[in-house]
Write a protein that holds these residues in place. Structure first.
Motif, PDB file in Angstrom:
ATOM      1  N   ASN A 182      -9.893  14.775  20.095  1.00 14.27           N
ATOM      2  CA  ASN A 182      -8.951  15.760  20.611  1.00 14.27           C
ATOM      3  C   ASN A 182      -9.730  17.039  20.896  1.00 14.27           C
ATOM      4  O   ASN A 182     -10.936  17.116  20.650  1.00 14.27           O
ATOM      5  CB  ASN A 182      -7.776  15.994  19.648  1.00 14.27           C
ATOM      6  N   TRP A 183      -9.041  18.063  21.407  1.00 16.91           N
ATOM      7  CA  TRP A 183      -9.770  19.262  21.828  1.00 16.91           C
ATOM      8  C   TRP A 183     -10.273  20.116  20.680  1.00 16.91           C
ATOM      9  O   TRP A 183     -10.994  21.081  20.893  1.00 16.91           O
ATOM     10  CB  TRP A 183      -8.955  20.105  22.804  1.00 16.91           C
ATOM     11  N   LYS A 184      -9.950  19.749  19.437  1.00 10.65           N
ATOM     12  CA  LYS A 184     -10.540  20.445  18.290  1.00 10.65           C
ATOM     13  C   LYS A 184     -11.869  19.820  17.872  1.00 10.65           C
ATOM     14  O   LYS A 184     -12.664  20.455  17.181  1.00 10.65           O
ATOM     15  CB  LYS A 184      -9.580  20.397  17.094  1.00 10.65           C
ATOM     16  N   GLN A 185     -12.098  18.569  18.261  1.00 10.05           N
ATOM     17  CA  GLN A 185     -13.226  17.808  17.732  1.00 10.05           C
ATOM     18  C   GLN A 185     -14.444  17.757  18.647  1.00 10.05           C
ATOM     19  O   GLN A 185     -15.511  17.320  18.220  1.00 10.05           O
ATOM     20  CB  GLN A 185     -12.764  16.371  17.438  1.00 10.05           C
ATOM     21  N   VAL A 186     -14.318  18.217  19.876  1.00 10.35           N
ATOM     22  CA  VAL A 186     -15.426  18.070  20.827  1.00 10.35           C
ATOM     23  C   VAL A 186     -16.651  18.898  20.432  1.00 10.35           C
ATOM     24  O   VAL A 186     -17.764  18.590  20.853  1.00 10.35           O
ATOM     25  CB  VAL A 186     -14.989  18.449  22.262  1.00 10.35           C
TER      26      VAL A 186
END
Length: 484
Positions: A182-186
Motif C-alpha cells: 500500500n502507499w505506506k509501505q513503498v
C-alpha cells in the motif's frame, strides 16, 4: 484556563494545537505515530520527496538533447538514449524517511514551544458529558513506553477529532509489505521494482505510477474507469494520460482488479474479466478509510456517515456538543491544507475568536504528477452540468515563450469567469510546478477579481504566468464584445 484535547496529530490536529495554545488554552495532543500524521510520515511529505527525485530525472531525460547538454559517461548505454541517469531507490527512500522524521520532530517542537503537551497513545471519547459540559478522553499509552498499556483520563472543555485515514484494501489483495504494497509501505523498498502494477488511477495511483516510471520501472496502471484521474478536469486528465502512454506506461482503462497474489518472486493481478497481469511488485492505491472506529464516537453522540466519516458543519462542529472534527476523518477534502484550515476554524470558533466558515470553492488542489495538475474554484464539470454559468478559455502552453525555452510541450492554462460580471470563478493549470502557478488564480477566485483586473496586472516576460494574463485578456475581450 480552557482545556482542549486533540486526538490525532496530523495537519488538522497540530495546526489546531498551535492556534489554541497561542490563544491561551491548555492544550493536549494525543497521537499514536508522531506529529504530522500520515501527511508528514507516510503520505504527502514522503511521496512528494520521492516525486522530486523522479521530476529531476524526467526533466533531464526529456530535454537534455534539445537544450544542448552533452552527456559523456562510459557507463551509459548508447542504445538507450532516453535513460542517461539511474537511481538508487534505497538511498532515495532513506532520504524520504529522514526528511519525514525531521519534519515530524520540527512540528512536535513547535507545539511544545507554544505550550502544548504531547502524549503518545490512542484516545477514546467517553460517552457522557460532565455537569459543566466537559468531555472526558481516555488515553491508552503506546506499547513502546515504559508504562505501555497504561491509561490516563483527560478532562476537556472541547475535543477535536483529527485521526485521519488509512489505506483502503482489496479483500483478495492483502499487502505483505514486500511484493504487494500500500502507499505506506513503498518507502521500505531497497531496489527499484522491475515492473510495477499500480491498481487505482486516482490521485495517489497516478502520482506513484508517474514517479516510478520516471525512476525507471516498467509500469502498468490499472484503472477501473474510462480514464486516469476520473475526478479531475477531463482536459487535464487527457494530457496526463497521453504523457503517460508516450513515456511507455501501459495504461489499462476499464479494467477493475479483483485480486493480487504473490507467486515466488513476482505478483499476479487478476482482473474482474478474468485477465491476468504479471509484475515484480503491485501497489494498491484504491482510496482511504477514515480512522473513526473503536473511539466511542457514536456512543458520545458523534454522527457518522455511511462511509464512516464524521459529519461536520462549516465551523468543524460535529453533532455532539463540545466535539469538533478536522481532516481526512471528515471526508470533506483529503488535503492537508483543508485539514489545517478545519482545525484552525474549530479552535477559533470554540475560543470565541472571529471565524470565517470553511469555503471549499476557495480551496486550491494539486496532483503531483509530471506535469502537475492544479485546480481551484468551480470546475469544467460544474459548467457542463449547469451548476455554474461560466465562460471558459483554455490556452496551450505550447504558445508560451518561456515554455518553449524550457522545452515544455504539454499543458495549458484554463480560466472560468461569470458572463455578466467577468468575475473569475475557477481555473486549471497543467504544467511543471502548477502548484506554484495556481496561486494568482486562487487569489482571484477568493477575492472575486474580474478577468479585466487579472488581465491588467503585470506579469514577468517571459514567464509561465504570462499565460494566465493572456487567458484573462481573451475572456475580458469576449466580455467587452458582449457588453458592446
Amino acid at each position: 484556563m480552557t482545556r482542549i484535547v486533540i486526538i490525532g496529530g496530523g495537519p488538522g490536529g497540530y495546526e489546531a494545537a498551535l492556534v489554541a495554545a497561542q490563544l491561551g488554552a491548555d492544550v493536549t495532543v494525543v497521537d499514536s505515530d508522531g506529529l504530522g500524521g500520515a501527511s508528514v510520515l507516510t503520505d504527502c511529505v514522503p511521496s512528494k520527496t520521492l516525486i522530486a527525485t523522479a521530476e529531476v530525472m524526467t526533466n533531464f531525460d526529456s530535454s537534455y538533447e534539445e537544450l544542448g547538454i552533452r552527456v559523456e559517461d562510459s557507463t551509459h548505454d548508447p542504445n538507450d538514449p532516453a535513460r542517461v541517469v539511474g537511481v538508487e531507490l534505497g538511498k532515495v527512500n532513506r532520504r524520504v524517511k529522514r526528511l519525514a522524521l525531521a519534519q515530524s520532530h520540527d512540528i512536535t517542537a513547535s507545539v511544545t514551544r507554544a505550550g502544548g503537551r504531547v502524549l503518545r497513545g490512542r484516545g477514546r471519547l467517553e460517552p457522557a458529558q460532565g455537569p459543566d459540559g466537559s468531555r472526558e478522553v481516555v488515553v491508552t499509552f503506546a506499547d513502546d513506553r515504559r508504562d505501555g498499556g497504561a491509561e490516563e483520563r483527560l478532562t476537556a472543555d472541547a475535543v477535536l477529532i483529527a485521526t485521519g485515514a488509512h489505506p483502503r484494501e482489496i479483500p483478495d489483495a492483502q499487502p505483505d509489505g514486500e511484493r504487494i504494497l500500500n502507499w505506506k509501505q513503498v518507502y521500505d523498498l531497497e531496489d527499484l521494482p522491475e515492473e510495477l502494477i499500480v491498481v487505482g488511477s486516482g490521485v495517489t495511483g497516478a502520482e506513484f505510477a508517474g514517479a516510478y516510471r520516471a525512476l525507471g520501472s516498467r509500469v502498468t496502471l490499472v484503472s477501473s474507469r474510462d480514464r486516469v484521474l476520473p475526478g479531475e478536469d477531463p482536459d487535464a486528465a487527457a494530457v496526463l494520460e497521453d504523457v503517460f502512454r508516450r513515456r511507455g506506461m501501459n495504461v489499462m482503462a476499464r479494467s477493475r482488479a479483483a485480486s493480487a497474489k504473490r507467486v515466488d518472486d513476482h505478483v499476479e493481478v487478476t482482473l474482474a474479466d478474468g485477465r491476468t497481469i504479471t509484475g515484480s511488485h503491485c501497489l494498491v492505491a484504491v482510496g482511504a478509510v477514515p480512522n473513526t472506529t473503536d473511539m466511542g464516537l457514536e456512543e458520545a453522540g458523534v454522527r457518522l456517515k455511511d462511509s464512516g466519516h464524521i459529519w461536520t458543519d462549516k465551523v468543524s462542529r460535529t453533532s455532539a456538543p463540545g466535539v469538533y472534527a478536522a481532516g481526512d476523518c471528515t471526508g470533506v477534502f483529503a488535503l492537508a491544507s483543508v485539514a489545517a484550515m478545519q482545525g484552525r476554524i474549530a479552535m477559533y470558533h470554540f475560543l470565541g475568536e472571529t471565524v470565517t466558515p470553511l469555503n471549499l470553492k476557495a480551496v486550491s488542489a494539486n496532483v503531483f504528477t509530471d506535469p502537475e495538475i492544479a485546480t481551484v474554484g468551480y470546475s469544467q464539470a460544474d459548467v457542463d452540468s449547469g451548476r455554474m454559468d461560466a465562460w471558459c478559455v483554455k490556452l496551450p502552453l505550447l504558445r508560451n515563450p518561456r515554455a518553449k525555452m524550457q522545452g515544455i510541450r504539454d499543458g495549458f492554462v484554463k480560466l472560468f469567469c461569470r458572463p455578466g460580471t467577468g468575475i473569475v470563478v475557477g481555473g486549471v493549470v497543467v504544467a511543471p510546478h502548477a502548484s506554484e502557478l495556481i496561486h494568482p488564480i486562487s487569489i482571484a477566485v477568493d477575492n472575486n477579481l474580474t478577468v479585466g483586473q487579472v488581465a491588467n496586472t503585470f506579469t514577468v516576460y517571459p514567464s509561465l504566468t504570462g499565460s494566465i494574463g493572456e487567458v484573462a485578456r481573451q475572456l475580458h475581450t469576449r466580455k467587452t464584445a458582449e457588453d458592446g
